[in-house]
Scaffold this motif. Structure first.
Motif, PDB file in Angstrom:
ATOM      1  N   TYR A  17       0.829  -1.211   0.000  1.00 26.64           N
ATOM      2  CA  TYR A  17       0.000   0.000   0.000  1.00 26.64           C
ATOM      3  C   TYR A  17       0.857   1.252   0.000  1.00 26.64           C
ATOM      4  O   TYR A  17       1.955   1.258   0.554  1.00 26.64           O
ATOM      5  CB  TYR A  17      -0.884   0.043   1.262  1.00 26.64           C
ATOM      6  CG  TYR A  17      -1.823  -1.111   1.397  1.00 26.64           C
ATOM      7  CD1 TYR A  17      -3.055  -1.102   0.747  1.00 26.64           C
ATOM      8  CD2 TYR A  17      -1.477  -2.223   2.169  1.00 26.64           C
ATOM      9  CE1 TYR A  17      -3.929  -2.177   0.875  1.00 26.64           C
ATOM     10  CE2 TYR A  17      -2.338  -3.302   2.292  1.00 26.64           C
ATOM     11  CZ  TYR A  17      -3.564  -3.274   1.645  1.00 26.64           C
ATOM     12  OH  TYR A  17      -4.422  -4.321   1.760  1.00 26.64           O
ATOM     13  N   ARG A  18       0.302   2.306  -0.584  1.00 28.25           N
ATOM     14  CA  ARG A  18       0.899   3.636  -0.397  1.00 28.25           C
ATOM     15  C   ARG A  18      -0.016   4.412   0.557  1.00 28.25           C
ATOM     16  O   ARG A  18      -1.151   4.751   0.205  1.00 28.25           O
ATOM     17  CB  ARG A  18       1.001   4.359  -1.753  1.00 28.25           C
ATOM     18  CG  ARG A  18       1.535   5.781  -1.634  1.00 28.25           C
ATOM     19  CD  ARG A  18       2.278   6.226  -2.895  1.00 28.25           C
ATOM     20  NE  ARG A  18       1.432   6.428  -4.055  1.00 28.25           N
ATOM     21  CZ  ARG A  18       0.857   7.606  -4.390  1.00 28.25           C
ATOM     22  NH1 ARG A  18       1.039   8.669  -3.621  1.00 28.25           N
ATOM     23  NH2 ARG A  18       0.115   7.706  -5.475  1.00 28.25           N
ATOM     24  N   LEU A  19       0.467   4.614   1.775  1.00 33.05           N
ATOM     25  CA  LEU A  19      -0.346   5.295   2.788  1.00 33.05           C
ATOM     26  C   LEU A  19      -0.159   6.797   2.674  1.00 33.05           C
ATOM     27  O   LEU A  19       0.953   7.286   2.541  1.00 33.05           O
ATOM     28  CB  LEU A  19       0.078   4.860   4.201  1.00 33.05           C
ATOM     29  CG  LEU A  19       0.111   3.367   4.506  1.00 33.05           C
ATOM     30  CD1 LEU A  19       0.500   3.141   5.968  1.00 33.05           C
ATOM     31  CD2 LEU A  19      -1.247   2.728   4.213  1.00 33.05           C
ATOM     32  N   ARG A  20      -1.274   7.520   2.735  1.00 29.95           N
ATOM     33  CA  ARG A  20      -1.213   8.984   2.865  1.00 29.95           C
ATOM     34  C   ARG A  20      -1.740   9.304   4.250  1.00 29.95           C
ATOM     35  O   ARG A  20      -2.943   9.306   4.489  1.00 29.95           O
ATOM     36  CB  ARG A  20      -2.060   9.661   1.788  1.00 29.95           C
ATOM     37  CG  ARG A  20      -1.538   9.461   0.367  1.00 29.95           C
ATOM     38  CD  ARG A  20      -2.471  10.098  -0.662  1.00 29.95           C
ATOM     39  NE  ARG A  20      -2.391  11.550  -0.703  1.00 29.95           N
ATOM     40  CZ  ARG A  20      -3.402  12.371  -0.406  1.00 29.95           C
ATOM     41  NH1 ARG A  20      -4.565  11.887  -0.035  1.00 29.95           N
ATOM     42  NH2 ARG A  20      -3.256  13.672  -0.489  1.00 29.95           N
ATOM     43  N   ASP A  64       2.697   3.385  -7.916  1.00 30.89           N
ATOM     44  CA  ASP A  64       1.542   2.643  -8.438  1.00 30.89           C
ATOM     45  C   ASP A  64       0.858   1.732  -7.414  1.00 30.89           C
ATOM     46  O   ASP A  64       0.030   0.914  -7.771  1.00 30.89           O
ATOM     47  CB  ASP A  64       1.994   1.800  -9.639  1.00 30.89           C
ATOM     48  CG  ASP A  64       3.075   0.791  -9.257  1.00 30.89           C
ATOM     49  OD1 ASP A  64       3.714   0.989  -8.191  1.00 30.89           O
ATOM     50  OD2 ASP A  64       3.272  -0.194  -9.994  1.00 30.89           O
ATOM     51  N   LEU A  65       1.203   1.873  -6.135  1.00 28.01           N
ATOM     52  CA  LEU A  65       0.571   0.991  -5.143  1.00 28.01           C
ATOM     53  C   LEU A  65      -0.836   1.491  -4.793  1.00 28.01           C
ATOM     54  O   LEU A  65      -1.158   2.662  -5.010  1.00 28.01           O
ATOM     55  CB  LEU A  65       1.434   0.949  -3.880  1.00 28.01           C
ATOM     56  CG  LEU A  65       2.867   0.438  -4.078  1.00 28.01           C
ATOM     57  CD1 LEU A  65       3.628   0.491  -2.756  1.00 28.01           C
ATOM     58  CD2 LEU A  65       2.861  -0.978  -4.640  1.00 28.01           C
ATOM     59  N   LYS A  66      -1.629   0.586  -4.229  1.00 35.34           N
ATOM     60  CA  LYS A  66      -2.973   0.956  -3.757  1.00 35.34           C
ATOM     61  C   LYS A  66      -2.861   2.058  -2.708  1.00 35.34           C
ATOM     62  O   LYS A  66      -2.103   1.938  -1.755  1.00 35.34           O
ATOM     63  CB  LYS A  66      -3.622  -0.239  -3.049  1.00 35.34           C
ATOM     64  CG  LYS A  66      -4.291  -1.209  -3.959  1.00 35.34           C
ATOM     65  CD  LYS A  66      -5.022  -2.260  -3.101  1.00 35.34           C
ATOM     66  CE  LYS A  66      -5.437  -3.414  -3.989  1.00 35.34           C
ATOM     67  NZ  LYS A  66      -5.851  -4.589  -3.206  1.00 35.34           N
ATOM     68  N   ILE A  67      -3.661   3.095  -2.868  1.00 35.83           N
ATOM     69  CA  ILE A  67      -3.593   4.218  -1.926  1.00 35.83           C
ATOM     70  C   ILE A  67      -4.576   4.018  -0.773  1.00 35.83           C
ATOM     71  O   ILE A  67      -5.704   3.563  -0.977  1.00 35.83           O
ATOM     72  CB  ILE A  67      -3.894   5.531  -2.656  1.00 35.83           C
ATOM     73  CG1 ILE A  67      -2.678   5.879  -3.523  1.00 35.83           C
ATOM     74  CG2 ILE A  67      -4.207   6.665  -1.683  1.00 35.83           C
ATOM     75  CD1 ILE A  67      -2.884   7.035  -4.417  1.00 35.83           C
ATOM     76  N   VAL A  68      -4.109   4.322   0.426  1.00 38.98           N
ATOM     77  CA  VAL A  68      -5.006   4.326   1.582  1.00 38.98           C
ATOM     78  C   VAL A  68      -4.831   5.657   2.308  1.00 38.98           C
ATOM     79  O   VAL A  68      -3.728   5.986   2.745  1.00 38.98           O
ATOM     80  CB  VAL A  68      -4.686   3.165   2.558  1.00 38.98           C
ATOM     81  CG1 VAL A  68      -5.553   3.272   3.814  1.00 38.98           C
ATOM     82  CG2 VAL A  68      -4.916   1.818   1.880  1.00 38.98           C
ATOM     83  N   ASN A  69      -5.890   6.443   2.392  1.00 42.99           N
ATOM     84  CA  ASN A  69      -5.850   7.693   3.155  1.00 42.99           C
ATOM     85  C   ASN A  69      -6.165   7.398   4.619  1.00 42.99           C
ATOM     86  O   ASN A  69      -7.095   6.650   4.931  1.00 42.99           O
ATOM     87  CB  ASN A  69      -6.896   8.677   2.608  1.00 42.99           C
ATOM     88  CG  ASN A  69      -6.490   9.256   1.273  1.00 42.99           C
ATOM     89  OD1 ASN A  69      -5.387   9.782   1.138  1.00 42.99           O
ATOM     90  ND2 ASN A  69      -7.359   9.141   0.270  1.00 42.99           N
ATOM     91  N   ASP A  82      -9.417   6.028  -1.111  1.00 41.22           N
ATOM     92  CA  ASP A  82      -8.220   5.689  -1.889  1.00 41.22           C
ATOM     93  C   ASP A  82      -7.928   6.754  -2.954  1.00 41.22           C
ATOM     94  O   ASP A  82      -7.259   6.484  -3.946  1.00 41.22           O
ATOM     95  CB  ASP A  82      -8.345   4.299  -2.512  1.00 41.22           C
ATOM     96  CG  ASP A  82      -9.613   4.170  -3.341  1.00 41.22           C
ATOM     97  OD1 ASP A  82     -10.340   5.176  -3.485  1.00 41.22           O
ATOM     98  OD2 ASP A  82      -9.882   3.064  -3.844  1.00 41.22           O
ATOM     99  N   ASP A  83      -8.411   7.963  -2.740  1.00 45.19           N
ATOM    100  CA  ASP A  83      -8.181   9.054  -3.698  1.00 45.19           C
ATOM    101  C   ASP A  83      -6.838   9.730  -3.414  1.00 45.19           C
ATOM    102  O   ASP A  83      -6.611  10.227  -2.310  1.00 45.19           O
ATOM    103  CB  ASP A  83      -9.323  10.073  -3.556  1.00 45.19           C
ATOM    104  CG  ASP A  83      -9.252  11.178  -4.601  1.00 45.19           C
ATOM    105  OD1 ASP A  83      -8.126  11.575  -4.981  1.00 45.19           O
ATOM    106  OD2 ASP A  83     -10.319  11.643  -5.025  1.00 45.19           O
ATOM    107  N   PRO A  84      -5.934   9.772  -4.415  1.00 49.12           N
ATOM    108  CA  PRO A  84      -4.602  10.344  -4.170  1.00 49.12           C
ATOM    109  C   PRO A  84      -4.607  11.852  -3.957  1.00 49.12           C
ATOM    110  O   PRO A  84      -3.612  12.421  -3.530  1.00 49.12           O
ATOM    111  CB  PRO A  84      -3.824   9.979  -5.446  1.00 49.12           C
ATOM    112  CG  PRO A  84      -4.853   9.776  -6.491  1.00 49.12           C
ATOM    113  CD  PRO A  84      -6.067   9.244  -5.785  1.00 49.12           C
TER     114      PRO A  84
END
Ligand SMILES: [Zn+2]
Length: 387
Positions: A17-20, A64-69, A82-84
């Motif tokens: 995951y790409r965590l924000r 390109d990883l799945k985003i998790v806010n 999951d909106d960047p």
């Protein structure tokens, strides 16, 4: 109010995951979400000088990883989780400005009040425990040997902490409660009412106030994500990033039980102010002893016609208490929906969002503090004409 990005991998199934992560205002802070693939609870957070990883490890950055806010202090729009380009703090302030409020100021002061509440409670809670356990020796150095004075100083500090919780929309509500106590003070029957209520001092101020504030502190992280919305007067919606249903599922019921007992305070005040007798109800033959023995679900009925007190009945719902307190509830992590049985024999079913449940817990906690604050005021205000 910045956002940091971390790329992580689930330690159970290797999903990445790409965590924000939206940085909150206090440390430690963390947020939890279920792994989309294996369902494990994954936690990322920050302490003063290090990151917190639970069931995940950091991996090299990849776009390109799945985003998790994630946001430890605000609920998130489920559709944007999951909106960047989602910035929840900014969305929150824009909403405030739409209501004509000064967005940044309101947001900041609500945040500040959350931090101060926690700090002030942490600073006084041990002394409050000693007071409750009557361990006067341990309090002498700090407060002297006058026990009444010691009690007064500690309770003042406790209610000073409580005032920080009762910020924003709850301040008004708490002031209404104090107005009612002030009105009662000017009533000829005040001394009798006060004598009656003083009998509950040990239970209300020493047991219940302490227990409820201690319990709140233990689950505070999980109750935090709706708090800013509530203080700023919004109905919280969306998802929480601090999911811990196991820790939360008894909280509403516990607060409900305590609050149900405390409703004796507005009820007796209302009796005095509307019928000139704190023990006299609308129904002949009914009295406070019967009220105390009655089922908790009806305890907020008595004062519903009093404009200053009617708000105390909001969010007081025996259905939620019964549905969550008897090990009969289930929780869906993906949709953050609580399902519980309702009605006789549990034939009905009710769904409630986690965020709505958390909102209810905070609303009850605010009401408990407001009612107890007015109770303490009554304790301190000796009648001008004693009986
Ligand atoms: Zn996984």
């Amino acid at each position: 109010m910045g956002i940091i990005t971390k790329c992580v991998q689930c330690e159970h199934c290797d999903e990445k995951y790409r965590l924000r992560f939206n940085i909150g205002n206090k440390y430690p802070q963390s947020a939890t979400f279920p792994c989309h693939t294996c369902g494990e609870d994954l936690t990322f957070g920050m302490d003063e000088d290090e990151s917190i990883f639970k069931n995940i490890k950091e991996v090299a950055f990849r776009m390109d990883l799945k985003i998790v806010n994630l946001h430890p202090e605000l609920t998130l729009d489920a559709a944007l989780k999951d909106d960047p380009l989602y910035f929840p703090s900014i969305d929150f302030m824009v909403r405030q400005q739409e209501q004509g409020e000064d967005g940044i100021f309101g947001f900041r002061s609500a945040q500040q009040s959350c931090i101060l509440y926690q700090q002030k409670w942490d600073a006084i809670q041990t002394d409050f425990r000693y007071l409750r356990e009557k361990r006067w020796k341990l309090l002498e150095d700090k407060y002297g040997t006058d026990q009444k004075e010691t009690e007064h100083k500690i309770l003042l500090a406790v209610f000073d902490a409580a005032d920080h919780f009762l910020q924003g929309k709850w301040a008004e509500f708490s002031d209404n409660m104090l107005d009612i106590a002030g009105e009662a003070y000017n009533h000829l029957g005040y001394a009798g009412l006060r004598n009656y209520l003083l009998d509950f001092k040990e239970d209300f101020l020493m047991n219940k106030l302490y227990e409820v504030m201690k319990s709140y502190r233990e689950v505070e992280d999980a109750l935090l994500p709706t708090l800013l919305h509530q203080k700023c007067g919004f109905v919280p919606e969306g998802h929480s990033s601090a999911v811990n249903w196991e820790k939360l599922k008894m909280v509403y019921g516990d607060f409900f039980e305590i609050y149900g007992d405390l409703l004796l305070i507005p009820t007796s005040l209302n009796n005095l102010l509307t019928r000139n007798d704190f023990n006299k109800f609308n129904t002949d033959g009914f009295n406070l002893n019967k009220y105390i023995d009655a089922d908790k679900s009806g305890k907020a009925e008595n004062f519903k016609t009093n404009g200053n007190l009617v708000g105390l009945a909001d969010f007081y719902d025996s259905g939620i208490r019964n549905g969550t307190h008897h090990q009969a509830s289930t929780f869906d992590k993906d949709t953050q929906t609580i399902t519980f049985r309702t009605g006789k024999g549990g034939r009905g079913r009710k769904d409630m969002s986690l965020v709505n449940y958390i909102e209810h817990c905070n609303e009850l906690f605010a009401r408990i503090l407001a009612v107890l604050k007015s109770y303490y005021l009554i304790n301190m205000m000796k009648p001008a004409n004693p009986v």
